[in-house]
Design an enzyme around this catalytic site. Sequence first.
Site: not given
Length: 321
Positions: A67, A95, A192
Amino acid sequence: MVVSNLLGVLLVVEIMVNGAMFRAHGLRMDYYFMSCPFAEGIVKNTVTRALQSDPTLAAGLLRMHFHDCFIQGCDASVLIDSTKDNTAEKDSPANLSLRGYEVIDDIKKQLEKQCRGVVSCADILAMAARDAVFWAGGPVYDIPKGRKDGRRSKIEDTFDLPSPFFNSSELAGTFGQHGFSIQEMVALSGAHTLGVARCSSFKNRLSSFDSTHDVDPSIDSVFLKTLSKTCGAGDDAEQPFDWSRNSFDNAYFNALQRKAGVLSSDQTLFTSPRTRGIVNAYVMNQAMFFLDFQQAMVKMSLLDVKEGPAGEVRENCRRIN
């Protein structure tokens, strides 16, 4: 062991080929060799202690690095706290689930005692993510250091982050804007394999999905019951991306094959003919996934790095000097 050694050799070759690119950014593998020789060890040891206490932080550190890099480049802007005059990136809805800030703070505090004003927060975050991947069983790789910290962190910038509701074409467009190929996009999505998603990110798949289907037709019927049960506990309820949430492996891609991807942006990688072959390849060959992932991570760590007067080395990662 043979596969591990081969991956190491291939990565060294890749690093040698791209050495000119690192130098063009003003980054070097040995950037802190003279100025702060214990930097790497402090980062690794602190990350190891944190993950031994809470293995779920591996996903948090890796996601935080992603991010950070996708917004204004890898400049630690995601670490900056909001003020009365500015709402920072970390307070964006995208976030709010990020974790591991205290690990970065701990590393920074130690490094400031050893070599004040030398090691940037951007480098700390990049190294911490790398060490978290390895601790969780993922590939070993190195990254060039020498990034400077950015001076901007605004919530509106986070609107450019990939959405959990994206399809494969939308993902390809977002990743492509940062110079990533389709293969690199799928490899990075493999991050992930660590962590969880909140119900709020996937409940759209469970009812009123579109004008034709009440439920997302790409979900396995048994897994649908699992997701529905999870969401029964509320929007903040968590669902692991795969059955080995704290282990870095190719189980994530196995889940996609079984129509058990948690997010729309996960399952679309198998639903789409454009990316299905890559998913299948990673299911069959974990070593291939590891190699592609580590190379894509090195590439991501070079996104829009700050140099010289364009950045700084923050004394405190949570605020601009």
